[in-house]
Motif scaffolding. Structure first.
Motif, PDB file in Angstrom:
ATOM      1  N   LEU A 475       0.821  -1.207   0.000  1.00 56.11           N
ATOM      2  CA  LEU A 475       0.000   0.000   0.000  1.00 56.11           C
ATOM      3  C   LEU A 475       0.859   1.262   0.000  1.00 56.11           C
ATOM      4  O   LEU A 475       1.796   1.393   0.785  1.00 56.11           O
ATOM      5  N   GLU A 476       0.509   2.192  -0.877  1.00 60.39           N
ATOM      6  CA  GLU A 476       1.095   3.534  -0.864  1.00 60.39           C
ATOM      7  C   GLU A 476      -0.026   4.544  -0.678  1.00 60.39           C
ATOM      8  O   GLU A 476      -1.073   4.446  -1.318  1.00 60.39           O
ATOM      9  N   ARG A 477       0.212   5.530   0.203  1.00 61.50           N
ATOM     10  CA  ARG A 477      -0.810   6.537   0.511  1.00 61.50           C
ATOM     11  C   ARG A 477      -0.294   7.941   0.229  1.00 61.50           C
ATOM     12  O   ARG A 477       0.898   8.234   0.389  1.00 61.50           O
ATOM     13  N   ASN A 478      -1.212   8.814  -0.166  1.00 60.80           N
ATOM     14  CA  ASN A 478      -0.968  10.254  -0.228  1.00 60.80           C
ATOM     15  C   ASN A 478      -2.136  10.941   0.459  1.00 60.80           C
ATOM     16  O   ASN A 478      -3.302  10.570   0.228  1.00 60.80           O
ATOM     17  N   LEU A 499      -4.911   6.136  -2.588  1.00 63.35           N
ATOM     18  CA  LEU A 499      -4.410   4.810  -2.221  1.00 63.35           C
ATOM     19  C   LEU A 499      -3.979   4.076  -3.481  1.00 63.35           C
ATOM     20  O   LEU A 499      -4.712   4.054  -4.476  1.00 63.35           O
ATOM     21  N   ASN A 500      -2.796   3.451  -3.408  1.00 66.85           N
ATOM     22  CA  ASN A 500      -2.247   2.771  -4.573  1.00 66.85           C
ATOM     23  C   ASN A 500      -1.812   1.365  -4.174  1.00 66.85           C
ATOM     24  O   ASN A 500      -1.051   1.184  -3.226  1.00 66.85           O
ATOM     25  N   ASN A 501      -2.304   0.363  -4.898  1.00 71.76           N
ATOM     26  CA  ASN A 501      -1.906  -1.026  -4.683  1.00 71.76           C
ATOM     27  C   ASN A 501      -0.766  -1.334  -5.646  1.00 71.76           C
ATOM     28  O   ASN A 501      -0.968  -1.504  -6.845  1.00 71.76           O
ATOM     29  N   THR A 502       0.459  -1.368  -5.109  1.00 73.01           N
ATOM     30  CA  THR A 502       1.643  -1.506  -5.964  1.00 73.01           C
ATOM     31  C   THR A 502       1.968  -2.956  -6.317  1.00 73.01           C
ATOM     32  O   THR A 502       2.935  -3.201  -7.051  1.00 73.01           O
ATOM     33  N   ALA A 503       1.193  -3.916  -5.818  1.00 80.05           N
ATOM     34  CA  ALA A 503       1.471  -5.317  -6.133  1.00 80.05           C
ATOM     35  C   ALA A 503       1.205  -5.583  -7.614  1.00 80.05           C
ATOM     36  O   ALA A 503       0.164  -5.174  -8.146  1.00 80.05           O
ATOM     37  N   PRO A 577      -4.825  -5.243  -7.648  1.00 81.07           N
ATOM     38  CA  PRO A 577      -3.375  -5.067  -7.847  1.00 81.07           C
ATOM     39  C   PRO A 577      -3.074  -4.138  -9.020  1.00 81.07           C
ATOM     40  O   PRO A 577      -3.730  -4.200 -10.061  1.00 81.07           O
ATOM     41  N   GLY A 578      -2.081  -3.270  -8.822  1.00 75.44           N
ATOM     42  CA  GLY A 578      -1.654  -2.364  -9.876  1.00 75.44           C
ATOM     43  C   GLY A 578      -2.585  -1.195 -10.110  1.00 75.44           C
ATOM     44  O   GLY A 578      -2.366  -0.407 -11.041  1.00 75.44           O
ATOM     45  N   GLN A 579      -3.605  -1.021  -9.276  1.00 72.75           N
ATOM     46  CA  GLN A 579      -4.554   0.069  -9.475  1.00 72.75           C
ATOM     47  C   GLN A 579      -4.537   1.010  -8.266  1.00 72.75           C
ATOM     48  O   GLN A 579      -3.964   0.712  -7.217  1.00 72.75           O
TER      49      GLN A 579
END
Length: 618
Positions: A475-478, A499-503, A577-579
């Motif tokens: 998880l990446e957050r801004n 929120l970004n799912n980097t998997a 994932p990836g979104q």
């Protein structure tokens, strides 16, 4: 024909009185030239005085500028040296700062400067200069110089040696530290009242820099004085202390950081720490917490059974709630009443390993600052995809080796202190005390992790994993918090969460990581593997009201409740994932006094929030 007048003599009548008063043309010219020369002379004298005064004032201004700049630089160097444990350098720089500050004060309180400072409008920068020099001198003489003396006594090498904190030494220095903190707070208040220099932008910058410097120093000394009051009793100066220490797995997000993945009992006896009773979280299965956390807590979290299911014990971001539940669960399970609760995560452990060095597992595997996060948050689940017991044993062994390393003798106490400071600044270490007086002091520090019960601007974004997986490792957050000005009683504000799912979509992740075992079986839709199923909750400023909640630009429903006086707005989102996705909370909030606060939940990623909220005076 020309008529000449002459001065009468004797009794002879004067004749033309007007001619007698005016004199001859030569005489008139002589008087006029004399008057003109007198005026020019006076003007020249005045000009010389003005120029001399200006030169005098200019020289003193240059002296003041140079001295203030040197005093500011020396003061910063003294502070940096103190933080680095270089007490000799700190003392030298503090002496230099005081010397330059005295020179600046002499310049700004000289005769020409005093005269200039009382001239309406024109004198405003000179008045500001006097106030700046007064604060700088007070900072050097009343804070920095005596701080170096205390710093020698409580330098890291003196305070922590051979695996023991010298709690009595810290207690002995507490009165002086508290006095320094009071002086720093007084000077910080004086710096805040320095007048606007008006037309001289150079002094505006100097005023701002000084205000920032005094504010930072005041906070530092206040925190140090609080530590001197808290650390001795909490580390066993008055008798042994025991603490429940929870290891949070923030690959599965919870309000205080991550799922309670394991625990240990941390003991202190007269400053000596040691860890025992390391255990797996499943050892708390069946434990019941007998605590009353109030109707708001019950309404918001009661349906998740937080007092009987350790997996949901820390959904709230208010750490004292989780701490009281863990303490009560442990007491019910073992009969031991601990004196407090700590929480730490793998990222904090990586900082500590950077200070004390790597540890070696029984099988020879080396755990370092560079691999401990990946091993505990990702690799362990791939290495043991189905053997839960083996995985928990592995993670427990890592925690045990790290704990033993940290609580033993260390080569560089300074490095260990720096690592702890970094972890605290990122909210990766939390502390709660069962002693009310100590807890009241803790709540004045970043260690307490409380949801403040006040009216100042607030935007707490809390993420909880609903799928029961470990996808929050990716998880990446801004986070952004912006608001209008302070003119009205209320203002519009917006909190944006990305929120970004980097998997990767095709990542070969085991079911334990990418599955959805935590979801109810009757969910009426299919959730792709690797999807983040996430509760996102915003704790807003007290007495705020929501205008709308948008997900990727479209209005969505939300649930509303209250927590410690803050309205709470929750939405649930799915991120494959990836979104990525964007949530926007549009609010009407009071123009409350105080600086805005955006606490960051300690997960795997690092978040620096964007905050554009004017601080109103109320």
């Amino acid at each position: 024909m020309n008529k000449f007048s002459r001065r009468p003599s004797g009794d002879e009548p004067s004749g033309d009185d007007d001619a007698d008063l005016s004199g001859t043309e030569d005489e008139q010219r002589h008087h006029w030239l004399h008057d003109r020369h007198g005026a020019i002379g006076a003007a020249l004298v005045l000009l010389v005085v003005v120029v001399a005064f200006g030169l005098w004032l200019g020289v003193r201004a240059l002296d003041a500028k140079s001295s203030l700049e040197q005093a500011r630089d020396s003061a910063q160097q003294a502070k940096d040296a103190l933080l680095e444990g270089d007490t000799g350098g700190a003392s030298r720089f503090a002496d230099e700062a005081q010397h330059h500050a005295e020179a600046a004060r002499d310049a700004t309180h000289s005769v020409p400067w005093n005269i200039a400072s009382v001239i309406p409008w024109l004198g405003s920068p000179f008045k500001t200069g006097q106030q700046i020099s007064d604060v700088v001198l007070g900072l050097a003489a009343d804070v920095l110089k005596p701080s170096t003396d205390v710093g020698v006594a409580i330098s890291p090498d003196q305070l922590y040696a051979n695996g023991r904190v010298d709690v009595q030494l810290l207690r002995n220095e507490e009165p002086e530290l508290s006095s320094l903190a009071e002086n720093a707070a007084r000077l910080n208040a004086e710096a805040g009242t320095i007048s606007d220099p008006g037309y001289l932008s150079l002094l505006s910058d100097a005023r701002s820099q000084l205000q920032d410097q005094t504010s930072d120093l005041a906070r530092l000394l206040e925190t140090t004085a609080l530590a001197a009051r808290l650390v001795p009793p909490m580390m066993g100066a008055d008798g042994p202390r025991t603490y429940f220490m929870g290891f949070q797995t923030n690959a599965e997000a919870r309000g205080t950081g991550g799922l309670l993945g394991g625990f240990g009992i941390l003991r202190f006896d007269n400053g000596v720490p040691f860890v025992d009773d390391l255990g797996k979280n499943i050892e708390l299965t069946g434990a019941v917490a007998n605590v009353d956390l109030g109707p708001e807590f019950n309404q918001q979290y009661g349906f998740t059974n937080p007092k009987t299911d350790f997996r949901n014990s820390n959904l709230s971001s208010h750490f004292p709630h989780a701490a009281q539940i863990w303490k009560s669960m442990w007491a019910q399970k073992t009969g031991m009443n601990v004196d407090g609760v700590l929480a730490i995560d793998p990222i904090a452990l990586s900082y500590l390993l950077g200070a004390v060095g790597p540890v070696t597992m029984p099988d020879g595997e080396i755990i370092t600052k560079d691999n401990v996060v990946e091993l505990t948050e990702s690799t362990a689940y791939i290495r043991f995809p189905t053997d839960t017991v083996a995985r928990k044993n592995y993670l427990q062994d890592i925690a045990n080796q790290v704990a033993q390393k940290i609580t033993g003798p260390v080569d560089s106490p300074r490095a260990l202190l720096d690592a702890l400071g970094r972890a605290v600044s990122e909210r990766r270490i939390a502390v709660w005390s069962a002693v009310p007086e100590e807890q009241a002091l803790l709540e004045q520090t970043p260690l307490a992790h409380i949801v403040p019960d006040d009216a100042a601007p607030y935007a707490g974004v809390v993420v909880n994993n609903l799928a029961g997986n470990k996808m929050d490792y990716y998880l990446e957050r801004n986070i952004e918090y912006v608001a209008d000005g302070c003119d009205g009683q209320t203002r519009m504000s917006t909190v944006t969460v990305r929120l970004n799912n980097t998997a990767p979509a095709d990542a070969p992740l085991p079911d334990y990581v990418a599955g959805t075992e935590g979801l109810a079986r009757n969910v009426p839709f299919e959730v792709p593997r690797g999807t983040m199923v996430t509760s996102v909750r915003l704790l807003a400023t007290a007495n705020s009201s929501v205008v709308s909640v948008l997900a990727n630009g479209e209005r969505i429903p939300f649930s509303q409740s209250m927590e410690r006086g803050h309205p709470s707005y929750e939405v649930q989102v799915l991120i494959p994932p990836g979104q990525s996705g964007e949530l926007v909370f549009r609010l009407s909030e009071p123009t409350s006094a105080g600086a805005p606060r955006v606490p960051i939940q300690p997960l795997v990623d690092t978040v620096v929030p964007v905050v554009a909220v004017p601080a109103c005076s109320g």
